[in-house]
Design an enzyme around this catalytic site. Structure first.
Site, short mmCIF file in Angstrom:
data_model
loop_
_atom_site.label_atom_id
_atom_site.label_comp_id
_atom_site.label_asym_id
_atom_site.label_seq_id
_atom_site.Cartn_x
_atom_site.Cartn_y
_atom_site.Cartn_z
N LYS A 35 0.85 -1.20 0.00
CA LYS A 35 0.00 0.00 0.00
C LYS A 35 0.88 1.25 0.00
CE LYS A 35 -0.88 0.08 4.99
NZ LYS A 35 -1.87 0.31 6.02
N ARG A 130 -9.44 0.87 15.42
CA ARG A 130 -9.37 1.58 14.15
C ARG A 130 -10.40 0.90 13.25
NH1 ARG A 130 -3.64 1.85 10.97
NH2 ARG A 130 -4.32 -0.23 10.40
N TYR A 255 16.61 29.71 6.86
CA TYR A 255 15.37 30.34 7.32
C TYR A 255 15.33 30.36 8.85
CZ TYR A 255 13.39 30.03 2.63
OH TYR A 255 13.15 30.17 1.31
N MET A 303 12.70 23.81 1.12
CA MET A 303 11.92 22.99 0.19
C MET A 303 12.80 22.10 -0.67
SD MET A 303 9.08 24.22 -2.57
CE MET A 303 8.11 25.11 -1.39
C1 LIG Z 1 -3.75 -4.24 8.24
C2 LIG Z 1 -2.28 -4.10 8.11
N1 LIG Z 1 -1.52 -5.21 8.11
C3 LIG Z 1 -0.17 -5.13 7.99
C4 LIG Z 1 0.47 -3.92 7.88
C5 LIG Z 1 1.97 -3.88 7.78
O1 LIG Z 1 2.52 -3.28 8.91
P1 LIG Z 1 4.10 -3.14 9.07
O2 LIG Z 1 4.53 -2.20 8.02
O3 LIG Z 1 4.28 -2.59 10.44
O4 LIG Z 1 4.66 -4.50 8.87
C6 LIG Z 1 -0.28 -2.75 7.86
C7 LIG Z 1 0.38 -1.44 7.77
O5 LIG Z 1 -0.01 -0.43 8.20
C8 LIG Z 1 -1.68 -2.84 7.98
O6 LIG Z 1 -2.46 -1.76 7.99
#
Ligand SMILES: Cc1ncc(COP(=O)(O)O)c(C=O)c1O
Length: 356
Positions: A35, A130, A255, A303
């Site tokens: 992701k 969550r 800055y 930047m």
């Molecule tokens: C549902 C879920 N599983 C696994 C992971 C992987 O986590 P990590 O990067 O700490 O291994 C994430 C990452 O945020 C997640 O949201």
């Protein structure tokens, strides 16, 4: 000269880290978490390298579409499920799997007309608060979903750890115990462990593990480095010195003029800044590697430039090689100095030219 800020992605290191997951959890299948553009590394490139992963974990449908368009046939799981019932048609067509964590999603699944059923992972909330069904709702969610013709059975089951990355194990141990207690008699496959779970809680490996940060070579633990777990950094962010100023004792830099030179000293300007993803809040003293020597950051991050104290590596010259993190400079050090975590630094890298 083109701007020299470059992100290098070491695909051999990525493969090495993946093998570490296989070795640590030999009896589990792997959902490689790609992701957020594979934590900033480029989702397609990473997925093509980890094509032997049993599945890929993405945040949303558009990320899954990107992988399918690139020709990846692996299982793909939408870790946040779907945001609109309209997405279910495409999800079904692409053969993508979904995490279900809300009753409205179950209702939508029951009502939709789709050509092919969808594989579902029901998420249990065990203290992360969550996503997922709390214990009181889980039974109803499972029963209602079990009555749905649009899903592929059995329903898989998952939870997520709230703090597997700290050594106070009580909460995680409770989560593991509770998860197995609730799901023991249910037929679906089970998944609990992120990177920290994989490294610190072997009893949580179950049918599927979900490594993210460890694939990219960083440690999920605050007081550890990737190399402590035999992980290799995948991303190395580099640039060059673009200017050197001979500053006088008392001169102030950048800055806000927040850094004052305590003596006459050379100050280097490096072509990297928060526009590239270098953390704006990196403090004075954050390590920067110039010609393999640590030179502390001085002054405010701009930047597209930062300034460094060149005293440790005099003489340096314009064009000299600079590493911001990665090989020879663990990202964990930079994250700590910027009051953040490696995850955020990796995800924020942009505008850099990418070399593999
Ligand atoms: C549902 C879920 N599983 C696994 C992971 C992987 O986590 P990590 O990067 O700490 O291994 C994430 C990452 O945020 C997640 O949201």
């Amino acid at each position: 000269m083109t701007r020299p800020a470059v992100m290098h992605v070491d695909l051999d290191a990525l493969q090495h880290n993946f093998s570490r997951v296989r070795a640590l959890a030999p009896n589990s299948k792997i959902i490689a978490m790609v992701k957020a553009n594979a934590y900033g590394h480029g989702a397609v490139r990473v997925a093509q390298t980890l094509v032997e992963a049993d599945a890929f974990g993405v945040a949303c449908l558009s990320e899954a579409v990107e992988l399918r368009r690139a020709g990846l046939q692996n299982r793909i799981i939408l870790m946040s499920g779907f945001f609109e019932p309209d997405e279910l048609q495409t999800i079904s067509e692409l053969g993508v799997e979904i995490v279900v964590h809300q009753f409205w999603q179950i209702d939508a699944l029951r009502q939709v007309h789709i050509a092919a059923p969808i594989k579902v992972w029901l998420k249990i909330n065990l203290g992360m608060n969550r996503l997922g069904f709390v214990l009181n709702d889980f039974g109803e969610a499972y029963t209602t979903l079990s009555d749905c013709k649009n899903i592929i059975f059995p329903i898989n089951l998952m939870t997520h750890f709230a703090e597997a990355n700290v050594y106070e194990k009580t909460i995680t141990e409770w989560q593991i115990k509770k998860f197995y207690e609730i799901t023991r008699h249910l037929p679906g496959e089970k998944s609990l462990a992120n990177s920290a779970g994989i490294l610190a809680f072997p009893e949580a490996h179950a049918d599927w593990v979900r490594p993210g940060i460890m694939l990219y070579g960083a440690s999920p633990f605050e007081d550890k480095m990737g190399y402590d777990h035999d992980l290799k950094p995948v991303m190395t962010l580099t640039s060059q010195l673009m200017a050197i100023t001979q500053c006088k004792k008392g001169d102030r830099i950048g800055y806000g003029r927040i850094y004052q030179c305590e003596e006459n000293m050379p100050v280097g300007v490096v072509a990297i800044g928060y526009g590239d993803g270098y953390p704006r809040h990196a403090k004075n003293g954050t390590p920067v590697l110039v010609n393999d020597t640590i030179c502390p950051l001085v002054g405010c991050v701009s930047m597209d430039m930062i300034t460094v104290d060149l005293r440790p590596c005099t003489p340096a010259k314009v064009g000299d090689f600079v590493v911001l993190w990665g090989n020879d400079l663990p990202i964990e050090y930079v994250a700590k100095a910027a009051d953040t975590i490696p995850y955020e630094l990796l995800c924020h890298v942009k505008r850099a030219e990418i070399t593999s």
